[in-house]
Design an enzyme around this catalytic site. Structure first.
Site, PDB file in Angstrom:
ATOM      1  N   LYS A 174      38.814  34.004  44.050  1.00 35.29           N
ATOM      2  CA  LYS A 174      40.126  32.928  43.966  1.00 35.29           C
ATOM      3  C   LYS A 174      40.338  32.268  45.137  1.00 35.29           C
ATOM      4  CE  LYS A 174      41.291  35.237  39.528  1.00 35.29           C
ATOM      5  NZ  LYS A 174      40.652  36.452  39.583  1.00 35.29           N
TER       6      LYS A 174
ATOM      7  N   GLN B   5      42.931  42.260  26.891  1.00 32.41           N
ATOM      8  CA  GLN B   5      44.041  41.476  26.994  1.00 32.41           C
ATOM      9  C   GLN B   5      44.407  40.895  25.620  1.00 32.41           C
ATOM     10  OE1 GLN B   5      44.096  38.751  30.516  1.00 32.41           O
ATOM     11  NE2 GLN B   5      42.569  39.854  31.250  1.00 32.41           N
TER      12      GLN B   5
ATOM     13  N   GLY C 293      42.556  38.784  23.799  1.00 30.80           N
ATOM     14  CA  GLY C 293      41.793  37.495  23.104  1.00 30.80           C
ATOM     15  C   GLY C 293      40.526  37.860  22.195  1.00 30.80           C
ATOM     16  N   SER C 294      40.182  36.598  21.465  1.00 29.65           N
ATOM     17  CA  SER C 294      38.912  37.000  20.686  1.00 29.65           C
ATOM     18  C   SER C 294      37.921  35.988  21.293  1.00 29.65           C
ATOM     19  CB  SER C 294      39.357  36.704  18.939  1.00 29.65           C
ATOM     20  OG  SER C 294      38.453  35.794  18.430  1.00 29.65           O
TER      21      SER C 294
ATOM     22  N   ILE D 266      43.539  27.064  53.427  1.00 33.83           N
ATOM     23  CA  ILE D 266      43.424  25.577  53.955  1.00 33.83           C
ATOM     24  C   ILE D 266      41.775  25.221  53.993  1.00 33.83           C
ATOM     25  CG2 ILE D 266      45.392  25.792  55.461  1.00 33.83           C
ATOM     26  CD1 ILE D 266      43.175  26.372  57.680  1.00 33.83           C
TER      27      ILE D 266
ATOM     28  N   ARG E 199      37.007  45.432  30.802  1.00 28.96           N
ATOM     29  CA  ARG E 199      37.289  46.592  30.535  1.00 28.96           C
ATOM     30  C   ARG E 199      36.435  46.999  29.135  1.00 28.96           C
ATOM     31  NH1 ARG E 199      43.559  46.066  31.342  1.00 28.96           N
ATOM     32  NH2 ARG E 199      42.711  43.731  31.287  1.00 28.96           N
TER      33      ARG E 199
ATOM     34  N   ALA F  99      41.906  30.344  48.142  1.00 29.89           N
ATOM     35  CA  ALA F  99      43.329  29.658  47.868  1.00 29.89           C
ATOM     36  C   ALA F  99      43.733  29.609  49.449  1.00 29.89           C
ATOM     37  CB  ALA F  99      44.151  30.211  47.139  1.00 29.89           C
TER      38      ALA F  99
HETATM   39  O1  O7E Z   1      40.703  41.964  31.093  1.00 25.50           O
HETATM   40  P1  O7E Z   1      39.264  42.320  31.321  1.00 25.50           P
HETATM   41  O2  O7E Z   1      38.954  43.744  31.691  1.00 25.50           O
HETATM   42  O3  O7E Z   1      38.365  42.000  30.299  1.00 25.50           O
HETATM   43  O4  O7E Z   1      38.842  41.686  32.745  1.00 25.50           O
HETATM   44  C1  O7E Z   1      39.055  40.115  32.849  1.00 25.50           C
HETATM   45  C2  O7E Z   1      38.714  39.635  34.100  1.00 25.50           C
HETATM   46  O5  O7E Z   1      38.633  38.344  34.385  1.00 25.50           O
HETATM   47  C3  O7E Z   1      39.293  40.611  35.372  1.00 25.50           C
HETATM   48  O6  O7E Z   1      38.114  40.500  36.354  1.00 25.50           O
HETATM   49  C4  O7E Z   1      40.260  39.558  35.932  1.00 25.50           C
HETATM   50  O7  O7E Z   1      40.594  39.752  37.093  1.00 25.50           O
HETATM   51  C5  O7E Z   1      39.791  38.213  35.429  1.00 25.50           C
HETATM   52  N1  O7E Z   1      40.634  37.050  35.178  1.00 25.50           N
HETATM   53  C6  O7E Z   1      41.683  37.186  34.160  1.00 25.50           C
HETATM   54  O8  O7E Z   1      41.675  38.275  33.517  1.00 25.50           O
HETATM   55  N2  O7E Z   1      42.294  36.122  33.760  1.00 25.50           N
HETATM   56  C7  O7E Z   1      42.480  35.178  34.309  1.00 25.50           C
HETATM   57  O9  O7E Z   1      43.516  34.121  34.073  1.00 25.50           O
HETATM   58  C8  O7E Z   1      41.405  34.814  35.589  1.00 25.50           C
HETATM   59  C9  O7E Z   1      40.418  35.678  35.814  1.00 25.50           C
HETATM   60  C10 O7E Z   1      39.460  35.476  36.702  1.00 25.50           C
HETATM   61  O10 O7E Z   1      38.489  36.197  36.533  1.00 25.50           O
HETATM   62  O11 O7E Z   1      39.648  34.469  37.065  1.00 25.50           O
HETATM   63  C11 O7E Z   1      38.301  33.762  37.527  1.00 25.50           C
HETATM   64  C12 O7E Z   1      37.357  33.786  36.417  1.00 25.50           C
END
Ligand code: O7E
Length: 215
Positions: free
Chosen positions: A62, A175, A177-178, A66, A194, A64
């Site tokens: 991620k 989290q 989502g489907s 300069i 996870r 972020a």
């Molecule tokens: O919830 P999990 O365990 O299925 O993991 C989700 C992964 O996606 C985890 O590595 C988390 O850091 C990442 N992630 C999100 O969960 N939400 C976001 O909005 C963004 C990310 C992410 O990976 O951003 C870059 C793809």
């Protein structure tokens, strides 16, 4: 990244042994392995090269900063063997341009975060997600990251970027989502952590997600 299973593994374990075991078990079901701070801080950047032998690696730092610092980070990531890097977009067009330029030099991919999947992801990202998505398209990024926890937002973001950019979507399973819903909403890949790496059988868990998506 070649689309076969529409599934990206988020390998958020912190030790090499578990990482390689899980990656080996699920490699036939995933199109890519996303590696981020937990594993790289635990084991060092060298783990990227080891995992890249099993599947293309997306380096989720991620980014972020300069433009100059972003350039230095992206160079290290690609030299380490990553196929793609994830950057933030809120730092502005010049920072994103810097990442895209390095990716082009190395022939690699850049994905830009638009709106994050957790509840707090709406607080600051919501008002700017579409603008960031448009900027990602204008800057020539490979794709964007959009939330599987809100398929309607994936639909909104797809409308902005059209079909040239890819959408990779985290937030499936743990989290809430489907996978099927967010693929139907326009995502190209789901990112799952996870629900796979904490499962007694990561391979079975990955296979089940693939079957659910029918991608
Ligand atoms: O919830 P999990 O365990 O299925 O993991 C989700 C992964 O996606 C985890 O590595 C988390 O850091 C990442 N992630 C999100 O969960 N939400 C976001 O909005 C963004 C990310 C992410 O990976 O951003 C870059 C793809």
């Amino acid at each position: 990244m070649e689309k076969k299973n529409c599934l990206i593994l988020a390998l958020d374990v912190t030790d090499r042994e578990n990482a390689l075991r899980i990656a080996n078990e699920v490699s036939e079901y995933v199109d890519s392995i996303k590696v981020g701070y937990p594993l790289v801080l635990g084991e060092g950047l060298g783990i990227v090269k080891e995992l890249a032998e099993l599947a293309p690696v997306i380096a989720d730092f991620k980014v972020a900063d300069i433009p100059n610092t972003d350039r230095l980070i992206c160079e290290q990531v690609f030299k380490a063997g990553a196929d793609a890097v994830i950057t933030h977009g809120f730092t502005g067009r010049d920072s994103l341009d810097s990442c895209v330029k390095v990716a082009e030099e190395y022939g690699r991919d850049v994905y830009v975060v638009t709106e994050m999947s957790h509840p707090g992801g709406v607080e600051f990202f919501r008002p700017v997600a579409e603008t960031i998505a448009q900027m990602a398209a204008d800057a020539g990024a490979t794709g964007v990251v959009a939330p599987a926890t809100r398929p309607e937002r994936v639909r909104d973001i797809r409308k902005i970027i059209g079909n040239d950019l890819h959408i990779i979507s985290p937030g499936v399973g743990a989290q809430g989502g489907s996978a099927a819903d967010v693929i139907n909403a326009g995502a190209d890949w789901v990112i799952v952590g996870r629900s796979i790496y904490n499962s007694d059988s990561p391979a079975d868990a990955a296979m089940k997600i693939c079957n659910d998506m029918k991608c």
